[in-house]
Write a protein that holds these residues in place. Structure first.
Motif, PDB file in Angstrom:
ATOM      1  N   GLY A 353       5.815  39.039 -25.169  1.00 49.09           N
ATOM      2  CA  GLY A 353       4.745  38.297 -25.841  1.00 49.09           C
ATOM      3  C   GLY A 353       4.657  38.621 -27.321  1.00 49.09           C
ATOM      4  N   THR A 354       4.814  39.881 -27.660  1.00 48.24           N
ATOM      5  CA  THR A 354       4.747  40.280 -29.074  1.00 48.24           C
ATOM      6  C   THR A 354       5.951  39.752 -29.832  1.00 48.24           C
ATOM      7  OG1 THR A 354       3.592  42.286 -28.357  1.00 48.24           O
ATOM      8  CG2 THR A 354       4.402  42.239 -30.621  1.00 48.24           C
ATOM      9  N   ALA A 355       7.125  39.774 -29.203  1.00 54.59           N
ATOM     10  CA  ALA A 355       8.327  39.220 -29.842  1.00 54.59           C
ATOM     11  C   ALA A 355       8.168  37.714 -30.074  1.00 54.59           C
ATOM     12  CB  ALA A 355       9.555  39.505 -28.983  1.00 54.59           C
ATOM     13  N   ARG A 356       7.595  37.036 -29.104  1.00 53.40           N
ATOM     14  CA  ARG A 356       7.332  35.595 -29.281  1.00 53.40           C
ATOM     15  C   ARG A 356       6.426  35.351 -30.483  1.00 53.40           C
ATOM     16  NH1 ARG A 356       3.145  33.892 -25.233  1.00 53.40           N
ATOM     17  NH2 ARG A 356       2.006  35.169 -26.762  1.00 53.40           N
ATOM     18  N   VAL A 381      15.188  39.919 -14.947  1.00 53.55           N
ATOM     19  CA  VAL A 381      14.083  39.705 -15.879  1.00 53.55           C
ATOM     20  C   VAL A 381      13.091  40.852 -15.744  1.00 53.55           C
ATOM     21  CG1 VAL A 381      12.165  38.192 -16.510  1.00 53.55           C
ATOM     22  CG2 VAL A 381      14.366  37.201 -15.843  1.00 53.55           C
ATOM     23  N   VAL A 382      12.833  41.542 -16.864  1.00 50.20           N
ATOM     24  CA  VAL A 382      11.890  42.664 -16.857  1.00 50.20           C
ATOM     25  C   VAL A 382      10.687  42.393 -17.755  1.00 50.20           C
ATOM     26  CG1 VAL A 382      13.656  44.374 -16.292  1.00 50.20           C
ATOM     27  CG2 VAL A 382      13.169  43.860 -18.697  1.00 50.20           C
ATOM     28  N   GLY A 383      10.674  41.242 -18.402  1.00 56.94           N
ATOM     29  CA  GLY A 383       9.542  40.871 -19.238  1.00 56.94           C
ATOM     30  C   GLY A 383       9.660  39.409 -19.624  1.00 56.94           C
ATOM     31  N   ARG A 384       8.520  38.734 -19.675  1.00 55.74           N
ATOM     32  CA  ARG A 384       8.558  37.299 -19.976  1.00 55.74           C
ATOM     33  C   ARG A 384       7.245  36.872 -20.613  1.00 55.74           C
ATOM     34  NH1 ARG A 384      10.679  32.913 -15.472  1.00 55.74           N
ATOM     35  NH2 ARG A 384      10.990  31.149 -16.920  1.00 55.74           N
ATOM     36  N   SER A 385       7.342  36.022 -21.607  1.00 55.30           N
ATOM     37  CA  SER A 385       6.133  35.506 -22.249  1.00 55.30           C
ATOM     38  C   SER A 385       5.873  34.077 -21.802  1.00 55.30           C
ATOM     39  CB  SER A 385       6.291  35.523 -23.765  1.00 55.30           C
ATOM     40  OG  SER A 385       7.106  34.444 -24.210  1.00 55.30           O
ATOM     41  N   GLU A 386       4.654  33.660 -21.973  1.00 52.57           N
ATOM     42  CA  GLU A 386       4.333  32.234 -21.818  1.00 52.57           C
ATOM     43  C   GLU A 386       4.844  31.474 -23.042  1.00 52.57           C
ATOM     44  OE1 GLU A 386       2.929  30.610 -19.286  1.00 52.57           O
ATOM     45  OE2 GLU A 386       2.871  32.475 -18.137  1.00 52.57           O
ATOM     46  N   PRO A 387       5.263  30.212 -22.859  1.00 57.17           N
ATOM     47  CA  PRO A 387       5.636  29.411 -24.051  1.00 57.17           C
ATOM     48  C   PRO A 387       4.414  29.201 -24.946  1.00 57.17           C
ATOM     49  CG  PRO A 387       6.391  28.385 -21.992  1.00 57.17           C
ATOM     50  CD  PRO A 387       5.446  29.469 -21.610  1.00 57.17           C
ATOM     51  N   ARG A 388       4.659  29.235 -26.241  1.00 60.39           N
ATOM     52  CA  ARG A 388       3.551  29.027 -27.174  1.00 60.39           C
ATOM     53  C   ARG A 388       4.095  28.293 -28.402  1.00 60.39           C
ATOM     54  NH1 ARG A 388      -0.352  33.962 -28.607  1.00 60.39           N
ATOM     55  NH2 ARG A 388      -0.997  33.462 -26.475  1.00 60.39           N
TER      56      ARG A 388
END
Length: 393
Positions: A353-356, A381-388
């Motif tokens: 999320g922070t990278a996004r 997959v060890v981490g995933r953000s929501e699309p923004r």
């Protein structure tokens, strides 16, 4: 002992075994005009194959052909060979192509000895190959620094040779690299607790060369090709493992895949000027933690995993001070991730999320929706953000 006149290798799939044609990774490499090479893992596999064949038949295949994980079949000339009643040794000089690899020209040797039936394949670190002394790597403490994919590749080739020549497949493989301990001082191995030499690495067997200017130009051409083909969703990937993951998640065609390597900033800045509807960034957790911390060049020589930053993210995810302190003192990003996972702290999602959000900042309001996927070495997959998108920042 004999010495060959050539220590190179050749493949049947385009420049140094990289498939020709199409878009994505192979088209980028073709565009750069750079020559790819071979990993230490591929060299060790070829040396093991030649040595075990000689141990069973009395003759060294030269050149020796192996099959890489993506099906390429390069042939390697032997630089040295030695056969006794007890063991066989073969060596191959690593050719890294046009990549500025510190192991280019290194002599990678494999010595193979018979073991009792049922012993399986046992790996040893010879001179110039390191030993793992700290947790947080994909190998247990005390193990030779021969990574999982090269180990699997060597096991497969041992099994193939055994089936072809009547062996049991029960062998000890000692991998060594001439002057490897000295070469390793120019790597991050000592800081990671890999002592005594180099790591035997590689997930595809191929070293993809990264000339900064040439590769950044190839990223731009990759975006151009995707847009011209009408692609509305592209993915910037740090390597072949993340490429496989993002293809599995989204079913993207090859010409929508951008091999960004370490150049996250190059992808973001070009997409800012030449937008697509959606950009997925997929890569290893440690690399993308650097993007989350604000780094746009993810190469280990130019940015490092900031464990203090990861500790702050862990606190945001509910970590207490004891856990945050352990994260800050972790040996690697992977170790930090494992510590948090054991306590239910979603560090992977927080990094994604922070990278996004960092990526959206670089895009400066361009009409692009971004999501980030962090993977481990196996592609899980060890981490995933929501699309923004920019309207949601």
């Amino acid at each position: 002992m004999s010495t060959s006149t050539s220590a190179g290798a050749s493949g049947n799939d385009g420049p140094a075994g990289v498939p020709a044609g199409g878009g994505g990774r192979s088209a980028q490499l073709k565009h750069t005009g750079l020559r790819s090479g071979w990993t230490t893992g591929a060299c060790a596999t070829a040396a093991t194959t030649a040595a075990y064949t000689a141990l069973l038949t009395g003759d060294f295949p030269d050149p020796v052909t192996i099959t890489l994980p993506k099906g390429q079949t390069p042939a390697f000339a032997l630089a040295v060979e030695e056969l006794t009643d007890a063991c066989a040794m073969a060596g191959i000089v690593k050719d890294a192509g046009d990549d500025p690899d510190v192991t280019h020209g290194a002599l990678v040797r494999a010595t193979v000895r018979f073991l009792p039936a049922g012993a399986g394949v046992v790996f040893r670190a010879g001179a110039g190959v390191g030993t793992v002394t700290r947790p947080g790597l994909p190998l247990e403490v005390g193990e030779p620094a021969i990574n999982p994919v090269p180990r699997q590749l060597m096991r497969e080739h041992v099994a193939h040779v055994a089936a072809a020549h009547g062996g049991t497949g029960d062998v000890e493989i000692t991998v060594s690299v001439d002057h490897g301990e000295e070469i390793a001082r120019s790597t991050w191995n000592p800081r990671l607790g890999i002592l005594g030499g180099l790591s035997i690495l590689g997930t595809t067997g191929i070293v993809v060369p990264y000339s900064c200017s040439a590769w950044i130009d190839s990223i731009r051409r990759g975006v151009d090709v995707a847009r011209a083909a009408g692609r509305t969703h592209v993915a910037g990937c740090t390597g072949s493992t993340s490429e496989r993951t993002v293809t599995s998640l989204y079913g993207l065609p090859e010409d929508a895949l951008l091999d960004m390597g370490d150049f996250a900033g190059a992808v973001l800045k070009y997409v800012r000027r030449h937008p697509v509807d959606r950009l997925t960034i997929c890569g290893g957790f440690a690399k993308l933690s650097k993007l989350a911390a604000g780094h746009l060049d993810l190469h280990s020589a130019r940015s490092q995993v900031d464990k203090g930053f990861l500790a702050d993210l862990a606190r945001r995810g509910g970590a207490d001070e004891e856990l945050a302190g352990r994260v800050a003192a972790a040996n690697t990003g992977l170790a930090a991730l494992q510590l948090c996972a054991a306590r239910g702290v979603p560090l992977g999602d927080l990094v994604a999320g922070t990278a996004r959000d960092q990526a959206l900042g670089v895009l400066r309001g361009a009409p692009v929706t971004v999501d980030v996927v962090c993977v481990d070495r196996a592609g899980t997959v060890v981490g995933r953000s929501e699309p923004r998108g920019p309207q949601q920042v």
